[in-house]
Design a protein around this motif. Structure first.
Motif, mmCIF file in Angstrom:
data_model
loop_
_atom_site.group_PDB
_atom_site.id
_atom_site.type_symbol
_atom_site.label_atom_id
_atom_site.label_comp_id
_atom_site.label_asym_id
_atom_site.label_seq_id
_atom_site.Cartn_x
_atom_site.Cartn_y
_atom_site.Cartn_z
ATOM 1 N N GLY A 173 6.833 3.042 -16.247
ATOM 2 C CA GLY A 173 6.432 2.678 -14.895
ATOM 3 C C GLY A 173 5.281 3.518 -14.370
ATOM 4 O O GLY A 173 4.592 3.119 -13.429
ATOM 5 N N LEU A 174 5.055 4.674 -14.994
ATOM 6 C CA LEU A 174 3.966 5.541 -14.550
ATOM 7 C C LEU A 174 2.617 4.859 -14.729
ATOM 8 O O LEU A 174 1.703 5.018 -13.911
ATOM 9 C CB LEU A 174 4.012 6.851 -15.342
ATOM 10 C CG LEU A 174 3.055 7.964 -14.924
ATOM 11 C CD1 LEU A 174 3.360 8.437 -13.510
ATOM 12 C CD2 LEU A 174 3.130 9.137 -15.903
ATOM 13 N N ASP A 175 2.488 4.066 -15.791
ATOM 14 C CA ASP A 175 1.203 3.406 -16.068
ATOM 15 C C ASP A 175 0.794 2.458 -14.942
ATOM 16 O O ASP A 175 -0.390 2.293 -14.659
ATOM 17 C CB ASP A 175 1.236 2.675 -17.410
ATOM 18 C CG ASP A 175 2.555 1.972 -17.678
ATOM 19 O OD1 ASP A 175 3.356 1.827 -16.724
ATOM 20 O OD2 ASP A 175 2.805 1.568 -18.832
ATOM 21 N N PHE A 176 1.764 1.823 -14.290
ATOM 22 C CA PHE A 176 1.437 0.919 -13.188
ATOM 23 C C PHE A 176 1.074 1.668 -11.905
ATOM 24 O O PHE A 176 0.518 1.074 -10.990
ATOM 25 C CB PHE A 176 2.617 -0.018 -12.917
ATOM 26 C CG PHE A 176 2.701 -1.175 -13.867
ATOM 27 C CD1 PHE A 176 2.106 -2.397 -13.552
ATOM 28 C CD2 PHE A 176 3.342 -1.044 -15.083
ATOM 29 C CE1 PHE A 176 2.176 -3.465 -14.431
ATOM 30 C CE2 PHE A 176 3.409 -2.108 -15.976
ATOM 31 C CZ PHE A 176 2.830 -3.315 -15.656
ATOM 32 N N ALA A 177 1.403 2.944 -11.843
ATOM 33 C CA ALA A 177 1.154 3.724 -10.624
ATOM 34 C C ALA A 177 -0.040 4.659 -10.753
ATOM 35 O O ALA A 177 -0.443 5.283 -9.757
ATOM 36 C CB ALA A 177 2.399 4.534 -10.264
ATOM 37 N N LEU A 178 -0.633 4.767 -11.926
ATOM 38 C CA LEU A 178 -1.759 5.689 -12.116
ATOM 39 C C LEU A 178 -2.910 5.387 -11.168
ATOM 40 O O LEU A 178 -3.648 6.288 -10.752
ATOM 41 C CB LEU A 178 -2.252 5.617 -13.566
ATOM 42 C CG LEU A 178 -1.294 6.128 -14.641
ATOM 43 C CD1 LEU A 178 -1.890 5.888 -16.029
ATOM 44 C CD2 LEU A 178 -0.985 7.603 -14.449
ATOM 45 N N ARG A 179 -3.044 4.129 -10.807
ATOM 46 C CA ARG A 179 -4.155 3.726 -9.935
ATOM 47 C C ARG A 179 -4.127 4.416 -8.581
ATOM 48 O O ARG A 179 -5.154 4.483 -7.887
ATOM 49 C CB ARG A 179 -4.115 2.213 -9.728
ATOM 50 C CG ARG A 179 -2.863 1.740 -9.001
ATOM 51 C CD ARG A 179 -2.787 0.226 -8.928
ATOM 52 N NE ARG A 179 -1.603 -0.218 -8.204
ATOM 53 C CZ ARG A 179 -1.518 -0.287 -6.891
ATOM 54 N NH1 ARG A 179 -2.563 0.046 -6.141
ATOM 55 N NH2 ARG A 179 -0.412 -0.689 -6.299
ATOM 56 N N LYS A 180 -2.978 4.939 -8.187
ATOM 57 C CA LYS A 180 -2.869 5.606 -6.891
ATOM 58 C C LYS A 180 -3.617 6.938 -6.864
ATOM 59 O O LYS A 180 -3.813 7.520 -5.799
ATOM 60 C CB LYS A 180 -1.396 5.826 -6.544
ATOM 61 C CG LYS A 180 -0.601 4.532 -6.439
ATOM 62 C CD LYS A 180 0.869 4.772 -6.123
ATOM 63 C CE LYS A 180 1.632 3.436 -6.103
ATOM 64 N NZ LYS A 180 1.145 2.516 -5.055
ATOM 65 N N CYS A 181 -4.037 7.413 -8.044
ATOM 66 C CA CYS A 181 -4.661 8.733 -8.138
ATOM 67 C C CYS A 181 -6.175 8.700 -8.225
ATOM 68 O O CYS A 181 -6.812 9.763 -8.267
ATOM 69 C CB CYS A 181 -4.096 9.480 -9.341
ATOM 70 S SG CYS A 181 -2.410 10.097 -9.056
ATOM 71 N N VAL A 182 -6.793 7.526 -8.260
ATOM 72 C CA VAL A 182 -8.249 7.437 -8.293
ATOM 73 C C VAL A 182 -8.701 6.275 -7.408
ATOM 74 O O VAL A 182 -7.951 5.327 -7.175
ATOM 75 C CB VAL A 182 -8.778 7.237 -9.732
ATOM 76 C CG1 VAL A 182 -8.555 8.475 -10.570
ATOM 77 C CG2 VAL A 182 -8.118 6.037 -10.387
ATOM 78 N N GLU A 183 -9.912 6.361 -6.941
ATOM 79 C CA GLU A 183 -10.433 5.321 -6.044
ATOM 80 C C GLU A 183 -11.939 5.150 -6.268
ATOM 81 O O GLU A 183 -12.685 6.143 -6.273
ATOM 82 C CB GLU A 183 -10.173 5.753 -4.593
ATOM 83 C CG GLU A 183 -10.623 4.768 -3.537
ATOM 84 C CD GLU A 183 -9.865 3.453 -3.569
ATOM 85 O OE1 GLU A 183 -10.478 2.430 -3.229
ATOM 86 O OE2 GLU A 183 -8.662 3.462 -3.920
ATOM 87 N N PRO A 184 -12.425 3.903 -6.490
ATOM 88 C CA PRO A 184 -11.630 2.680 -6.669
ATOM 89 C C PRO A 184 -11.035 2.623 -8.075
ATOM 90 O O PRO A 184 -11.733 2.848 -9.069
ATOM 91 C CB PRO A 184 -12.656 1.565 -6.449
ATOM 92 C CG PRO A 184 -13.964 2.175 -6.851
ATOM 93 C CD PRO A 184 -13.880 3.632 -6.496
ATOM 94 N N ALA A 185 -9.760 2.320 -8.139
ATOM 95 C CA ALA A 185 -9.034 2.398 -9.405
ATOM 96 C C ALA A 185 -9.566 1.425 -10.450
ATOM 97 O O ALA A 185 -9.614 1.745 -11.644
ATOM 98 C CB ALA A 185 -7.550 2.152 -9.157
ATOM 99 N N HIS A 186 -9.981 0.241 -10.017
ATOM 100 C CA HIS A 186 -10.438 -0.746 -10.997
ATOM 101 C C HIS A 186 -11.786 -0.361 -11.609
ATOM 102 O O HIS A 186 -12.233 -0.967 -12.586
ATOM 103 C CB HIS A 186 -10.520 -2.140 -10.371
ATOM 104 C CG HIS A 186 -11.530 -2.258 -9.278
ATOM 105 N ND1 HIS A 186 -11.295 -1.842 -7.995
ATOM 106 C CD2 HIS A 186 -12.802 -2.755 -9.292
ATOM 107 C CE1 HIS A 186 -12.372 -2.076 -7.251
ATOM 108 N NE2 HIS A 186 -13.291 -2.629 -8.014
#
Length: 403
Positions: A319-332
């Protein structure tokens, strides 16, 4: 001849009596005053700082409690007149230091002595500290390993230059056997039986410990690296501005998500198309801002955030892989897959076999069940934490995007 008597030198009886009475009253008054106020606290005196710089009177009172106040003041006067030497002052100087901006617990230290960050560089036991390091590796790569996978790890380590610190986490307790490889003698070995790489990462890769490294590789042991070059990988990550990344995966082996599948016509890709209904937003996982947890690579800044998100008791990282985006911006834009440097996931269930057989089931079945349960628990914790935050801020919580 008559005797001359100087009348002026003889006190009259009433004057003598007055002197005796006054003296007696003074003694009695002083006695009762002393009983009522047995000590005089220097810390209560409002003395000019110019006269008494850098003196902690509480310390003086404790150390010299048997001396009178006057004796202490006389001693200080003698020190002040002793040629202006600073050495005696240091003996008395216990001035309070309090720096709120220091790291928690170090507020009493002067900022100049604080070493808030460390590293994993090996140092000598002799010579000058400044001469210990001929080079300072810029990157860190960790593998969570069992001895049975030694040949695979040996091949992988040889893909990393001297710019990388090598760190092995041993889940089977076997460490000394690795000295058959020359590189192992300068690697860092941490051994705790039957633990996962995320358990190790949470406890041994604190951001302040790995702050010296620009990028941190946290890899599994069952990765084929024949088509991988670490230096080229770093170059591409920097070129494309990736704070969280992974090598592309060989399309025909160990593939779970389309996002991590290697593409033959690009250096890097940051999004993909998944099965219908899997991505409600093309900028969200698993269609973008997504890498798997088998071979992630983090920039220093991204890892500082991700480390804090890893839960102490959820050791598998599902589940960590789906939440990694919360740590960078813009994640995509900051998360992507490096196609030009790719690996093969061999899918060896070595750590899974470290589980315990229960109710006639194989050890790996219990491990897999725990993985799925942790995924659900992590989703719930993320959703609850976000909801609590928005409510506390007086805002309507958005729909949770944790999966």
């Amino acid at each position: 001849m008559g005797t001359f008597i100087r009348i002026g030198n003889i006190r009259k009886p009433n004057e003598t009596m007055r002197l005796l009475v006054t003296t007696f009253i003074g003694v009695v008054f002083g006695f009762f005053l002393g009983v009522s106020f047995p000590t005089l606290s220097l810390t209560k005196l409002n003395l000019p700082s110019a006269l008494f710089p850098s003196i902690d009177f509480t310390y003086i009172e404790d150390k010299y409690s048997g001396l009178s106040t006057q004796a202490l003041l006389n001693a200080w006067s003698s020190l002040k007149g002793n040629g202006g030497s600073s050495t005696p002052i240091l003996e008395f100087n216990s001035s309070k230091i309090w720096v709120p901006t220091n790291p928690r617990g170090a507020e009493r230290l002067p900022p100049g002595i604080i070493a808030a960050e460390s590293d994993l560089y090996l140092r000598r036991l002799w010579g000058l500290p400044s001469e210990d390091l001929m080079t300072k590796p810029k990157y860190l790569v960790t593998f969570t390993v069992g001895y049975e996978q030694r040949k695979n790890i040996d091949a992988a380590v040889k893909k990393f230059s001297k710019d990388f610190t090598i760190m092995l986490f041993h889940y089977d307790g076997r460490t000394t056997e690795w000295d058959e490889f020359e590189w192992s003698k300068t690697a860092i070995h941490v051994s705790v039986r039957k633990q996962t790489k995320w358990w190790y990462a949470k406890r041994f890769l604190h951001p302040n410990i790995v702050a010296a490294y620009d990028y941190i590789f946290i890899w599994d042991e069952d990765l084929g690296v024949e088509h991988f070059d670490a230096e080229e990988y770093i170059r591409l990550v920097k070129k494309h501005g990736l704070d969280i990344s992974q090598p592309g995966l060989e399309p025909n082996s160990g593939l779970t998500w389309q996002m991590t599948k290697r593409r033959g016509d690009s250096e890097v890709h940051k999004d993909t198309e998944e099965r219908p209904g899997w991505c409600r937003d093309p900028h969200l996982p698993p269609c973008a801002a997504f890498v798997e947890i088998m071979a992630p690579v983090f920039s220093r800044e991204a890892w500082r955030c991700v480390w804090h998100m890893i839960q102490n008791d959820l050791v598998h990282g599902w589940g960590l892989d789906f939440a990694l985006r919360k740590c960078v911006e813009p994640a995509h834009e900051k998360i992507g897959v490096v196609d030009a440097q790719w690996i093969v996931h061999q899918g060896v269930p070595s750590l899974g076999n470290q589980g315990q057989s229960e109710s006639g089931r194989a050890p790996w079945e219990g491990v897999r069940e725990r993985c799925r349960r942790e995924w659900t628990m992590f989703q719930e914790r993320v959703a609850n934490a976000e909801r609590t935050y928005f409510v506390a801020m007086g805002m309507d919580p958005p729909n949770s995007t944790a999966r």
